[in-house]
Design an enzyme around this catalytic site. Structure first.
Site, mmCIF file in Angstrom:
data_model
loop_
_atom_site.group_PDB
_atom_site.id
_atom_site.type_symbol
_atom_site.label_atom_id
_atom_site.label_comp_id
_atom_site.label_asym_id
_atom_site.label_seq_id
_atom_site.Cartn_x
_atom_site.Cartn_y
_atom_site.Cartn_z
ATOM 1 N N GLY A 168 0.797 -1.226 0.000
ATOM 2 C CA GLY A 168 0.000 0.000 0.000
ATOM 3 C C GLY A 168 0.826 1.270 0.000
ATOM 4 N N THR A 190 -7.769 0.104 11.153
ATOM 5 C CA THR A 190 -9.110 0.613 11.455
ATOM 6 C C THR A 190 -9.950 -0.505 12.054
ATOM 7 O OG1 THR A 190 -9.948 0.066 9.246
ATOM 8 C CG2 THR A 190 -9.082 2.299 9.573
ATOM 9 N N SER A 249 -4.770 11.770 8.770
ATOM 10 C CA SER A 249 -5.875 11.533 7.842
ATOM 11 C C SER A 249 -6.803 12.738 7.904
ATOM 12 C CB SER A 249 -6.648 10.271 8.236
ATOM 13 O OG SER A 249 -7.879 10.185 7.547
ATOM 14 N N GLY A 278 -18.611 6.888 12.410
ATOM 15 C CA GLY A 278 -18.223 5.499 12.457
ATOM 16 C C GLY A 278 -16.753 5.274 12.752
ATOM 17 N N TYR A 322 -10.535 5.723 15.317
ATOM 18 C CA TYR A 322 -9.573 6.084 14.273
ATOM 19 C C TYR A 322 -9.334 7.590 14.239
ATOM 20 C CZ TYR A 322 -7.473 6.221 9.575
ATOM 21 O OH TYR A 322 -6.641 6.411 8.497
ATOM 22 N N GLY A 349 -6.579 12.007 1.923
ATOM 23 C CA GLY A 349 -7.999 11.763 1.761
ATOM 24 C C GLY A 349 -8.200 10.316 1.337
#
Length: 253
Positions: free
Chosen positions: A16, A93, A151, A159, A163, A194
């Site tokens: 990633g 997460t 982030s 939700g 995080y 983003g």
């Protein structure tokens, strides 16, 4: 910082964003110390970096464990003889609503286990790695830079109570470290991505991806390479310190 022959540590370097970051700085001649729990992913990233003509080594470590992190940075310092940069990229997460209500009754709540797990990796892990990297930079007489991956969710996102708390925290830590460590020629900064098209994100259903992209002014997801180039920019620009760079296609203005 001139990146050629500098030693850069990247956590979550097996795939990633971490892999994209490793390849970006490897192409500039940096030496890579890559940290992950996935041996196969590490081996693949190391191979790709070595194809670019630079030195790269992999380290298996749980960054949420203090002793493991101390040993990790001792090993990196011994193997390379220097540490010039750290990218605190590793994170997880465990999304869920703070509380879920149906017909006026609370039917579920975010578990303490999921809160603690995300805190341990994202916040404590970043703290431990940042601390040990700074210690080694000072002991080895290296000018250095620490980058925390935050982030845009740090401003609050449904939700993601756990995080978002960690991503706000790692940004604030970077500001604090910039102020405390400047006297030792160590900089600290953060990046707030983003929606980025990593393997995990791109595995979502096409209709979900289309909906996400439609809500971004740039009308597309970001590329891992665009975050990686921001990492290189911060490492190379010695006057970037204590700031958070948002790379989100104008999703949050």
């Amino acid at each position: 910082m001139e990146l050629k022959d500098k030693v850069i540590v990247i956590t979550g370097g097996g795939r990633g964003l971490g892999r994209a970051m490793a390849l970006q700085v490897a192409a500039k001649g940096a030496k890579l110390a890559l940290v992950d729990l996935d041996q196969q992913g590490l081996d693949e990233t190391i191979g790709l970096c070595m194809e670019l003509g630079t030195e790269a080594r992999g380290y298996i470590a749980n960054i949420a464990e203090e002793d493991a992190v101390t040993e990790l940075f001792n090993d990196i310092a011994e193997d390379f003889g220097a540490i010039h940069g750290l990218v605190n990229n590793a994170g997880i997460t465990r999304d869920g609503l703070f509380i879920k209500v149906k017909d006026g009754k609370v039917v579920s709540k975010m578990s303490l286990d999921n809160w603690n797990l995300v805190m341990d990796v994202n916040l404590t892990g970043t703290f431990l790695c940042g601390r040990e990297a700074a210690i080694k930079m000072i002991e080895l007489g290296c000018e250095g830079c620490i980058i925390n991956i935050s982030s845009i969710s740090r401003n609050g996102n449904m939700g993601q109570t756990n995080y978002t708390a960690t991503k706000a925290g790692v940004q604030a830590m970077a500001v604090t470290w910039a102020k405390e460590l400047a006297r030792y020629s160590i900089r600290a900064a953060s990046i707030a991505p983003g929606y980025i098209g990593t393997e995990m994100v791109m595995s979502m259903k096409p209709e979900a991806l289309e909906k996400i992209a439609a809500g971004i002014p740039a009308k597309r997801l970001g590329k891992p390479e665009e975050i990686a180039s921001t990492v290189a920019f911060i490492l190379e620009n010695d006057y970037v310190n204590g700031r958070c760079i948002e790379v989100d296609g104008a999703l949050r203005i």
